[in-house]
Design a protein around this motif. Structure first.
Motif, PDB file in Angstrom:
ATOM      1  N   THR A  47       0.717  -1.122   0.002  1.00  0.00           N
ATOM      2  CA  THR A  47      -0.182   0.188   0.096  1.00  0.00           C
ATOM      3  C   THR A  47       1.053   0.958  -0.185  1.00  0.00           C
ATOM      4  O   THR A  47       1.351   1.200   0.730  1.00  0.00           O
ATOM      5  CB  THR A  47      -1.138   0.231   0.969  1.00  0.00           C
ATOM      6  OG1 THR A  47      -1.791  -2.051   0.854  1.00  0.00           O
ATOM      7  CG2 THR A  47      -1.305   1.247   1.121  1.00  0.00           C
TER       8      THR A  47
ATOM      9  N   LYS B  53      -1.169  10.196   1.768  1.00  0.00           N
ATOM     10  CA  LYS B  53      -2.504   9.375   2.973  1.00  0.00           C
ATOM     11  C   LYS B  53      -2.444   9.924   4.338  1.00  0.00           C
ATOM     12  O   LYS B  53      -1.464  10.645   4.679  1.00  0.00           O
ATOM     13  CB  LYS B  53      -1.614   7.741   3.768  1.00  0.00           C
ATOM     14  CG  LYS B  53      -1.484   6.639   2.855  1.00  0.00           C
ATOM     15  CD  LYS B  53      -2.969   6.104   2.696  1.00  0.00           C
ATOM     16  CE  LYS B  53      -3.225   5.036   1.633  1.00  0.00           C
ATOM     17  NZ  LYS B  53      -2.397   4.937   0.404  1.00  0.00           N
ATOM     18  N   SER B  54      -3.888  10.417   4.770  1.00  0.00           N
ATOM     19  CA  SER B  54      -4.376  11.069   5.978  1.00  0.00           C
ATOM     20  C   SER B  54      -3.327  10.676   7.056  1.00  0.00           C
ATOM     21  O   SER B  54      -4.376   9.681   7.487  1.00  0.00           O
ATOM     22  CB  SER B  54      -5.632  11.610   5.844  1.00  0.00           C
ATOM     23  OG  SER B  54      -6.343   9.762   5.757  1.00  0.00           O
TER      24      SER B  54
ATOM     25  N   CYS C 197       0.869  13.964   3.006  1.00  0.00           N
ATOM     26  CA  CYS C 197       0.299  13.569   3.632  1.00  0.00           C
ATOM     27  C   CYS C 197      -1.393  14.879   4.363  1.00  0.00           C
ATOM     28  O   CYS C 197      -0.187  15.459   4.965  1.00  0.00           O
ATOM     29  CB  CYS C 197       0.330  12.982   5.221  1.00  0.00           C
ATOM     30  SG  CYS C 197       1.483  11.043   4.690  1.00  0.00           S
TER      31      CYS C 197
ATOM     32  N   CYS D  97      -9.314   9.529   9.443  1.00  0.00           N
ATOM     33  CA  CYS D  97      -7.842   9.466   9.018  1.00  0.00           C
ATOM     34  C   CYS D  97      -7.645   7.803   8.426  1.00  0.00           C
ATOM     35  O   CYS D  97      -8.352   6.972   8.624  1.00  0.00           O
ATOM     36  CB  CYS D  97      -7.227  10.540  10.282  1.00  0.00           C
ATOM     37  SG  CYS D  97      -7.096   8.897  11.264  1.00  0.00           S
ATOM     38  N   GLN D  98      -6.572   7.934   8.273  1.00  0.00           N
ATOM     39  CA  GLN D  98      -5.927   6.379   7.796  1.00  0.00           C
ATOM     40  C   GLN D  98      -5.218   5.947   7.918  1.00  0.00           C
ATOM     41  O   GLN D  98      -4.205   4.952   8.707  1.00  0.00           O
ATOM     42  CB  GLN D  98      -5.610   6.876   6.167  1.00  0.00           C
ATOM     43  CG  GLN D  98      -6.914   6.851   4.781  1.00  0.00           C
ATOM     44  CD  GLN D  98      -6.368   7.493   3.725  1.00  0.00           C
ATOM     45  OE1 GLN D  98      -5.395   8.418   3.751  1.00  0.00           O
ATOM     46  NE2 GLN D  98      -6.939   7.090   2.549  1.00  0.00           N
TER      47      GLN D  98
ATOM     48  N   LEU E 223     -11.871   3.958  12.770  1.00  0.00           N
ATOM     49  CA  LEU E 223     -10.345   3.871  12.140  1.00  0.00           C
ATOM     50  C   LEU E 223     -10.687   2.980  10.993  1.00  0.00           C
ATOM     51  O   LEU E 223     -10.207   3.212   9.899  1.00  0.00           O
ATOM     52  CB  LEU E 223      -8.841   3.413  13.118  1.00  0.00           C
ATOM     53  CG  LEU E 223      -7.352   3.680  12.364  1.00  0.00           C
ATOM     54  CD1 LEU E 223      -7.299   4.656  11.873  1.00  0.00           C
ATOM     55  CD2 LEU E 223      -6.359   3.168  13.288  1.00  0.00           C
TER      56      LEU E 223
ATOM     57  N   MET F 145      -8.771  -0.472   6.825  1.00  0.00           N
ATOM     58  CA  MET F 145      -8.361  -0.115   6.208  1.00  0.00           C
ATOM     59  C   MET F 145      -7.733   0.533   6.810  1.00  0.00           C
ATOM     60  O   MET F 145      -6.350   1.300   5.962  1.00  0.00           O
ATOM     61  CB  MET F 145      -8.532   0.613   4.848  1.00  0.00           C
ATOM     62  CG  MET F 145      -9.477   0.138   4.345  1.00  0.00           C
ATOM     63  SD  MET F 145      -9.277  -1.659   3.253  1.00  0.00           S
ATOM     64  CE  MET F 145      -7.912  -0.644   2.222  1.00  0.00           C
ATOM     65  N   GLY F 146      -7.503   1.394   7.832  1.00  0.00           N
ATOM     66  CA  GLY F 146      -7.029   2.259   9.402  1.00  0.00           C
ATOM     67  C   GLY F 146      -5.591   1.407   9.707  1.00  0.00           C
ATOM     68  O   GLY F 146      -5.188   0.240   9.861  1.00  0.00           O
TER      69      GLY F 146
END
Ligand SMILES: O=CC(=O)O
Length: 314
Positions: free
Chosen positions: A141, A146-147, A169, A197-198, A222, A225-226
């Motif tokens: 990934t 990403k956040s 980010c 957020c991620q 989260l 996917m977090g």
């Protein structure tokens, strides 16, 4: 300077610190004592200072046992193992080692993000075990963009934000109050931050208020996917909740430098490839540990020569 008794409550883990202390003070190493109670009793009237670390501080019982105690100089930025209210009540000074370790801890937080998302540890194991000869490694990934949500925007939180910005980010944060001079998006609750957020990073101090600040609700927000990153303290996370969420794929991954009961790490995590586990090494570089040791010694020297403390907390 007259010989001053210093009790070291942490293990003598760093030879440089030991050497510097032994040069200047009479050092009593608590961890080497076969009977700690007896050791304290026999030296209590000589001990005027304590040197501790992130894992070993001074609780109310120990402080009360030392009638001559004047100062606690901790080889750590976190002071959750020192009873600060007790120190205030008794007029005992407390110092820590801020700033000099900020870069290392922030670097490690970014390292953990990259390691989890790009599976750095797993792909290293792939090469070493000879699996590469049998086929290419799976896709991972992307990290850039990403956040990133940060719990606690103090010195370390800001340093993480600055680094993550260089990876494009978007940054948001939670803290008790919104920071005036900060451009990052503020969320007034950790659940809202996690939902938006991620990658969620814990970078606040451990206090009664922040114990289990990452609980089941936050982990669910989260989501699958977090990614959760902890470079703070183990008890910031409800660890059994995190382990269940990882096992049930309700959480996407975790990069952890700290645990609730160090050095014990939940063994269910050992077989998860979306988890990176480190042995509490946020500040563990030669350069930083030396700078921390110099501050520990500098604070003691300042105190015992009636000069202003370098990094006072109490
Ligand atoms: O854990 C390390 C520190 O508090 O400095």
């Amino acid at each position: 300077m007259e010989t001053i008794g210093v009790l070291m409550t942490c293990p003598p883990f760093f030879p440089y610190l030991l050497e510097q202390l032994e040069k200047r003070f009479t050092l009593y190493k608590l961890q080497n004592a076969p009977d700690k109670t007896q050791f304290i009793n026999s030296h209590k009237n000589s001990i005027r200072a304590i040197v501790g670390s992130g894992g070993f501080g001074a609780d109310a019982k120990l402080i009360d046992q030392l009638p001559k105690l004047e100062i606690i100089s901790s080889h750590s930025v976190g002071l959750d193992k020192v009873d600060l209210p007790k120190c205030k009540e008794k007029g005992i000074r407390v110092t820590n080692t801020p700033d000099v370790l900020t870069d290392d801890v922030a670097d490690l937080a970014i390292g953990l993000m990259l390691a989890v998302l790009r599976r750095l540890c797993e792909s290293d194991r792939y090469v070493r075990s000879g699996k590469w000869k049998k086929g290419v490694y799976k896709l991972t990934t992307k990290f850039t963009g990403k956040s990133v949500g940060i719990i606690g925007l103090g010195r370390i939180g800001m340093a993480i934000a600055k680094r993550a910005e260089a990876f494009s980010c978007p940054i948001s944060y939670y803290s008790r109050t919104e920071k005036r001079d900060v451009k990052y998006k503020y969320y007034p609750s950790v659940v809202e931050l996690a939902a938006n957020c991620q990658i969620l990073v814990i970078a606040c101090a451990l206090t009664e208020e922040t114990r289990h600040i990452v609980n089941r609700e936050v982990i669910n927000a989260l989501g699958p996917m977090g990614v959760l990153i902890n470079i703070g303290r183990g008890p910031h996370i409800d660890e059994p909740e995190m382990v269940s969420a990882l096992l049930e794929s309700r959480l996407g991954g975790a990069g952890l430098d700290v645990f609730e009961d160090e050095p014990n790490v939940p063994e269910q995590l050992f077989r998860l490839e979306n988890v990176v586990l480190l042995p509490h090494v946020g500040t563990a570089t030669v350069e930083t540990r030396k700078a921390m040791a110099d501050l520990v010694v500098g604070n003691l020297e300042a105190h015992f020569s009636n000069k202003p403390l370098l990094t006072p907390v109490v």
